[in-house]
Design an enzyme around this catalytic site. Structure first.
Site, short mmCIF file in Angstrom:
data_model
loop_
_atom_site.label_atom_id
_atom_site.label_comp_id
_atom_site.label_asym_id
_atom_site.label_seq_id
_atom_site.Cartn_x
_atom_site.Cartn_y
_atom_site.Cartn_z
N LYS A 188 -9.85 0.20 7.46
CA LYS A 188 -8.63 1.01 7.63
C LYS A 188 -9.01 2.43 8.03
O LYS A 188 -10.04 2.95 7.59
CB LYS A 188 -7.89 1.00 6.29
CG LYS A 188 -6.52 1.66 6.24
CD LYS A 188 -5.93 1.52 4.83
CE LYS A 188 -4.53 2.08 4.70
NZ LYS A 188 -3.99 1.88 3.32
N SER B 47 0.76 -0.08 3.33
CA SER B 47 0.35 0.77 4.43
C SER B 47 -0.81 0.20 5.25
O SER B 47 -1.02 0.62 6.38
CB SER B 47 -0.06 2.15 3.91
OG SER B 47 -1.19 2.05 3.06
N SER C 271 -0.44 -1.47 -1.11
CA SER C 271 -0.78 -1.44 0.31
C SER C 271 -1.81 -2.45 0.79
O SER C 271 -2.03 -2.57 1.99
CB SER C 271 -1.24 -0.04 0.71
OG SER C 271 -0.12 0.77 0.89
N1 GLN Z 1 4.36 1.58 -0.28
C1 GLN Z 1 3.86 2.42 -1.33
C2 GLN Z 1 4.03 3.86 -0.94
O1 GLN Z 1 4.61 4.11 0.06
C3 GLN Z 1 2.42 2.11 -1.61
C4 GLN Z 1 1.49 2.62 -0.59
C5 GLN Z 1 0.04 2.34 -0.88
O2 GLN Z 1 -0.28 1.47 -1.68
N2 GLN Z 1 -0.81 3.11 -0.27
O3 GLN Z 1 3.62 4.76 -1.59
#
Ligand code: GLN
Length: 465
Positions: free
Chosen positions: A79, A154, A178
């Site tokens: 990532k 994400s 994420s």
């Molecule tokens: N969707 C969650 C957020 O927007 C988790 C994101 C993540 O795990 N980085 O914070």
């Protein structure tokens, strides 16, 4: 069979026996990329030249029978949140659009040492804030099962790339879901390890008490191979745990007969998609047939998880993101009158709307007048969420839940209302609050052909189980 579609466990044997060459394998992965990447946009940066150079080194090592690991010669991705020496690391943000780190994240260094070939950096939501990859400042990644739908987020680029066989595995990060949510949307396996299992050194910080890196792969065995490579104590990360890394490949061969599995009633609530519930219940039945003992359990503080997360994560983010001020690195606004003006314009122009929303929420929650009411209270409730799991794990070995309340949704479906977007992590967030490991594995499809994920939650440092 296209070698790019095999599992790491299969293809690595073929590499070691020289039934297939490393370059040949890389060719097959890049031909997948040529075919699907223009449509999917899973990658932020593709490292073709570097990959072929590394392939040659790996092949040489195989000839000489030197230091082979199961990842030697295996094309993978990371990532774009992990720092990579000499390679653009933008975190999908305009504020880091030109940032080339002078060092590798520990995860990246470990993967390189294990002989893996990094073919590219994957697209994501800006600073990992989001559940759909729609918050990337650069492009939207599509779901390989249906390109009118999001891949989740994400780490959407990681999940989509692995699902489309553009690499055998990927490393993402999980602050609130994420890794697991995109894995479930794209029909692959995704593991969030215990907090402290994998070093956060060189992983761009979102919410430091919640962030954890972990693998995506097409099989659980491949997740075990990846976790073995990236886990372990790192003196460069003070929160990394000094606990020995078990042999995960051995641990995953254990029988499930007699395993005690808990099903929390708070995770099968109104609002959860019918087909998701059916698939998950069917998977649970299947495990029961294989000899597991299934019991209903209760995690009463679950309903506060989301609210607690959306106080704590933005609070930590507002502090972590203070460093992007245009002074030392990253974007700096070209039009400025004085220092204060430079700070303001740089941040106003460099951050996207969701990141700004989090910074404002967090700054507010931490402000002197509201700290006790929000941040402090959220920390106290976080403890209750953790206690829930601790109590449950006195009775069961693992907990099963849906990964996300719905299968992959359409682009734009949730962008107008941030709250509905936040809800897609309602089942994954409690684990981050409690620091627990969790994996999402495919457990069926909706009638529309979209993958559905089963989440398996373990005790701290019990990823192998
Ligand atoms: N969707 C969650 C957020 O927007 C988790 C994101 C993540 O795990 N980085 O914070």
């Amino acid at each position: 069979m296209n070698p790019a579609e095999l599992a790491i466990s299969e293809v690595s044997k073929k590499l070691q026996s020289r039934e297939i060459g490393v370059t040949e394998l890389l060719d097959s992965v890049f031909s997948q990329l040529e075919k699907y990447e223009p449509e999917l946009d899973a990658f932020a940066t593709i490292l073709k030249e570097k990959a072929y150079k590394k392939a040659e080194e790996c092949q040489h090592g195989i000839y000489k029978k030197r230091n082979a690991t199961p990842l030697t010669g295996i094309p993978i991705s990371v990532k774009d949140i992990f720092c990579t020496e000499g390679v653009l690391t933008s975190c999908a943000s305009k504020i880091l659009e030109n940032f080339v780190p002078p060092y590798d994240a520990t995860v990246v260094a470990k993967l390189k040492d294990s002989g893996a070939i990094i073919i590219g950096k994957t697209n994501m939501d800006e600073f990992a804030m989001g559940s759909s990859t729609e918050n990337s400042a650069f492009k939207k990644t599509k779901n390989p099962w249906d390109i009118s739908r999001v891949p989740g987020g994400s780490s959407g680029g990681s999940a989509a790339s692995v699902a489309a066989c553009m690499g055998f595995a990927s490393v993402g990060t999980d602050t609130g879901g994420s890794i697991r949510q995109p894995a479930s949307f794209c029909g692959v396996a995704g593991l969030k390890p215990t907090y402290g299992r994998v070093s956060r050194y060189g992983m761009i910080a979102f919410a430091s008490s919640l962030d954890q890196g972990g693998p995506f792969a097409r099989t659980v065995e491949d997740c075990a191979i990846m976790l073995s490579a990236i886990a372990g104590h790192d003196p460069m990360d003070s929160t990394s745990a000094d606990i020995a890394v078990p042999d995960y490949l051995k641990e995953i061969t254990h029988d499930i007969k007699g395993l005690k599995l808990g099903i929390p009633k708070e995770y099968f609530i109104k609002g959860i998609d019918n087909e998701v519930e059916l698939s998950v219940r069917k998977a649970i039945k299947e495990l029961e047939k294989l000899g597991a003992e299934v019991t209903e359990i209760t995690l009463p503080s679950t309903e506060y998880g989301l609210a607690v997360y959306y106080i704590l994560a933005p609070s930590e983010a507002s502090s972590n993101l203070a460093r992007y001020d245009g002074v030392k690195y990253g974007y700096r606004s070209p039009s400025l009158n004085n220092l204060m003006d430079m700070y303001c314009r740089t941040r106003a122009e460099g951050f996207g709307p969701e990141v700004k929303r989090r910074i404002m929420l967090g700054t507010y929650a931490l402000s002197a007048g509201y700290y006790d009411a929000y941040y402090k209270k959220a920390q106290q409730v976080r403890r209750l969420v953790r206690d829930d799991f601790e109590n449950a794990f006195k009775k069961v070995d693992a907990i099963l839940t849906p990964t996300s309340p719905t299968p992959a949704f359409r682009f734009g479906e949730k962008t107008q209302d941030p709250l509905t977007m936040y809800l897609s992590d309602v089942f994954t967030i409690p684990l981050n609050l409690a620091g627990l490991p969790g994996i999402s594995v495919p457990c069926g499809f909706s009638t529309g052909g979209l993958p559905i994920g089963l989440q398996i939650i373990g005790k701290p440092f019990d990823e192998g189980m």
